[in-house]
Design a protein around this motif. Structure first.
Motif, PDB file in Angstrom:
ATOM      1  N   LEU A 151      35.754  38.341  52.589  1.00  0.00           N
ATOM      2  CA  LEU A 151      35.239  37.763  51.341  1.00  0.00           C
ATOM      3  C   LEU A 151      35.929  38.367  50.119  1.00  0.00           C
ATOM      4  N   PHE A 152      36.157  39.672  50.141  1.00  0.00           N
ATOM      5  CA  PHE A 152      36.868  40.292  49.022  1.00  0.00           C
ATOM      6  C   PHE A 152      38.334  39.850  48.980  1.00  0.00           C
ATOM      7  N   GLY A 153      38.935  39.617  50.142  1.00  0.00           N
ATOM      8  CA  GLY A 153      40.306  39.115  50.151  1.00  0.00           C
ATOM      9  C   GLY A 153      40.418  37.727  49.547  1.00  0.00           C
ATOM     10  N   ILE A 154      39.460  36.845  49.859  1.00  0.00           N
ATOM     11  CA  ILE A 154      39.444  35.513  49.239  1.00  0.00           C
ATOM     12  C   ILE A 154      39.225  35.629  47.737  1.00  0.00           C
ATOM     13  N   ALA A 155      38.343  36.530  47.335  1.00  0.00           N
ATOM     14  CA  ALA A 155      38.108  36.739  45.900  1.00  0.00           C
ATOM     15  C   ALA A 155      39.360  37.239  45.197  1.00  0.00           C
ATOM     16  N   LEU A 156      40.164  38.036  45.883  1.00  0.00           N
ATOM     17  CA  LEU A 156      41.412  38.517  45.285  1.00  0.00           C
ATOM     18  C   LEU A 156      42.365  37.368  44.986  1.00  0.00           C
ATOM     19  N   VAL A 157      42.493  36.429  45.931  1.00  0.00           N
ATOM     20  CA  VAL A 157      43.378  35.279  45.712  1.00  0.00           C
ATOM     21  C   VAL A 157      42.856  34.404  44.572  1.00  0.00           C
ATOM     22  N   LEU A 158      41.561  34.140  44.564  1.00  0.00           N
ATOM     23  CA  LEU A 158      40.986  33.309  43.499  1.00  0.00           C
ATOM     24  C   LEU A 158      41.071  33.993  42.136  1.00  0.00           C
ATOM     25  N   THR A 159      40.990  35.312  42.124  1.00  0.00           N
ATOM     26  CA  THR A 159      41.127  36.038  40.855  1.00  0.00           C
ATOM     27  C   THR A 159      42.545  35.892  40.302  1.00  0.00           C
ATOM     28  N   LEU A 160      43.528  35.910  41.165  1.00  0.00           N
ATOM     29  CA  LEU A 160      44.906  35.694  40.711  1.00  0.00           C
ATOM     30  C   LEU A 160      45.078  34.300  40.130  1.00  0.00           C
ATOM     31  N   VAL A 161      44.432  33.312  40.735  1.00  0.00           N
ATOM     32  CA  VAL A 161      44.492  31.947  40.192  1.00  0.00           C
ATOM     33  C   VAL A 161      43.827  31.885  38.821  1.00  0.00           C
TER      34      VAL A 161
END
Length: 558
Positions: A97-107
């Protein structure tokens, strides 16, 4: 290194084939060598001398021990020999979940960090990006902490993974508070930017409001760094000493619940209070004001954006849980056998919720530069309506021939505009006006003679690649056409001045001869004075009587 177990946890070596042999897990080891190097067998099935620790059961037991104390095919006690436990399984799910949040934060960072307006010194682009930078830090530290937590269960005796997961967990807590602070601080900056965009002088730069906004970030990061120094620079080795109950009580618990950890939780709570004060300050100065204590409190709740109504209560859990684990070791992530539900619900869930709340509102809210441009368009439309200005539709220019022809040069556009000034909207095939075209400049001069090519030839057509020279040639051609009347007036003035010089008696030949040698030339017409102010007499006055009378053409001849 201190012994891993107490003396009562030591068990005797099993008997072997002879008095110098011991059988441990189907492996025959030299008992004399083990006793020489002070090795002992403990109840937790480990073989240790206080400095080295080896597993003492199959299939991890050593095959042979050499006289110098070296073991063959031995396995250290700090090896991941166990399976994935409850802590490791939940950690994998949170890490994903934190890994997905990292990608979305970059977007979201790319969405809100892109610029569409010129940068001003009052609002730097990095100010709006800091909340996303801290979101990246939170996601990265959480992923590292959770992945190292998997080895906490797999290691037979706790060691480095327990320290790493605890260390990065505290860093994640710091990043979470900084992320919430930057979100609140930037929201106030965004309110200020919208407030002064219609009127840059609406707010002063040296008043109490600006000073508070200058010192608040310094005060927040002062307590933030104090929390960092209370936690990070310390001796973390006692945390991993949880190999038996007495060691946990004597070393792990006193270290994990010391005064520095307790003070760190309080300092993080001060950071949360500063964040709430910053939000109150922004609402007070950039939102409609309310009078009265109760009305101010109600207005503060009503004017607070929905995002901060969700973020601030969740962010309060971060310092509260950090203070709780500083007093209760049973709920601490530093505890090898701590409560798993409390650790993940109070330690990791708040940071994860804050991350996804930021991401959701990051995709809902528009880029600030685009929003500011939209507000400017709306204000301009309102001003046009108040002034009664109605802009022409887009098809108006096409109907009236105001569309720029593709590939048309600047010279052609200027020539077309000049024809429209003349009153002729009929298109021409040639790129430049012919000498026969007239250029009426104003109602006072309806027609002006065309410019003669002999007196003022048009500049040659430029066929090079320099855009600057092409524009200069076009501007020159337009200037010659527009200011032709001024050039004709200048030529007429020069002609009249020349006529004035010609009128009057011609000087005699003798005077001309003298002039060519030594005497200064006489004045061009009679009556001009010499250098001493005297009036020179006429050389041949009879010539003036024989000439026809002078014709006065204008006031310049008088």
């Amino acid at each position: 290194m201190e012994p891993f177990l107490q003396a009562r946890d030591i068990i005797p070596f099993p008997s072997g084939d002879n008095s110098s042999d011991t059988l441990i897990g189907n492996s025959h080891l030299n008992l004399t060598t083990l006793e020489h190097w002070n090795y002992a067998l403990f109840t937790n099935q480990t073989l240790s001398n206080g400095s080295w620790c080896l597993l003492a059961w199959e299939p991890w037991i050593a095959d042979f021990v050499m006289p110098n104390g070296t073991f063959v095919n031995a396995t250290w006690c700090w090896s991941p020999v166990n399976g994935i436990g409850e802590r490791a399984g939940v950690s994998i799910g949170f890490a994903v979940l934190f890994g997905i949040a990292l990608v979305l934060t970059l977007v979201a960072l790319n969405r809100h960090g892109r610029l569409y307006l010129p940068v001003t010194t009052r609002f730097y682009p990095i100010g709006r990006r800091w909340q996303w930078y801290w979101g990246i830090v939170v996601s990265a530290t959480a992923v590292v902490s959770l992945f190292t937590a998997m080895d906490v269960d797999r290691y037979y005796l706790p060691e480095l993974p327990l320290i790493l997961t605890s260390f990065f967990w505290f860093l994640m807590q710091l990043g979470t508070m900084a992320q919430v602070w930057e979100a609140v601080r930037h929201w106030g900056s965004w309110m200020e930017r919208q407030f002064i965009d219609p009127d840059p002088y609406a707010l002063r730069d040296d008043d109490r409001r600006s000073r508070v906004e200058f010192y608040l970030p310094l005060l927040f990061y002062l307590f933030w760094w104090l929390n960092f120094f209370m936690i990070v620079p310390r001796n973390w080795t006692p945390i991993q000493h949880q190999r038996y109950s007495e060691q946990v009580v004597n070393e792990a618990i006193p270290t994990a619940t010391d005064a520095r950890f307790k003070a760190a939780g309080f300092l993080l709570f001060v950071c949360w209070c500063i964040t709430v004060f910053s939000l109150r300050h922004s609402i007070k100065h950039y939102r409609p004001r309310n009078r009265g204590l109760i009305n101010r409190f109600v207005g503060f709740i009503r004017m607070t954006p929905l995002r901060f109504k969700l973020l601030l209560p969740i962010a309060l859990v971060v310092p509260a849980f950090q203070e709780l684990v500083a007093w209760k070791f049973d709920y601490s992530p530093l505890n090898l056998e701590g409560d798993r539900a409390a650790i993940f619900a109070g330690g990791y869930a708040p940071a994860l919720l804050i991350m996804y709340i930021q991401i959701v509102f990051g995709f809902i809210n528009a880029n600030e530069d685009k929003e500011l441009k939209r507000q400017r368009i709306v204000r301009n439309q309102q001003l046009d309506q108040e002034l009664g200005i109605v802009k022409k539709p887009s098809w108006w220019a096409r109907v009236n021939g105001e569309v720029v022809v593709p590939g048309e040069s600047m010279r052609d556009q200027l020539v077309r505009n000049v024809r429209e000034v003349q009153g002729s909207s009929k298109p021409r095939n040639d790129a430049a006006p012919s000498p026969e075209d007239g250029v009426p400049m104003s109602p006072l001069s309806p027609s002006v003679p065309a410019m003669s090519p002999a007196t003022s030839p048009p500049p040659p057509v430029y066929t090079g690649r320099s855009e600057r020279i092409r524009q200069e040639r076009a501007m020159q051609a337009a200037a010659e056409m527009l200011f032709q009347q001024n050039r004709d007036a200048e030529a007429e003035r020069r002609r009249r001045a020349q006529d004035l010089m010609v009128d009057g008696p011609v000087p005699p030949p003798a005077a001309a001869a003298i002039t060519s040698r030594t005497v200064p030339p006489p004045p061009p017409y009679p009556g001009a004075g010499g250098r001493d102010g005297s009036v020179a007499p006429s050389v041949d006055s009879r010539l003036s009587s024989q000439q026809p009378p002078q014709q006065i053409r204008s006031m310049l001849d008088v």
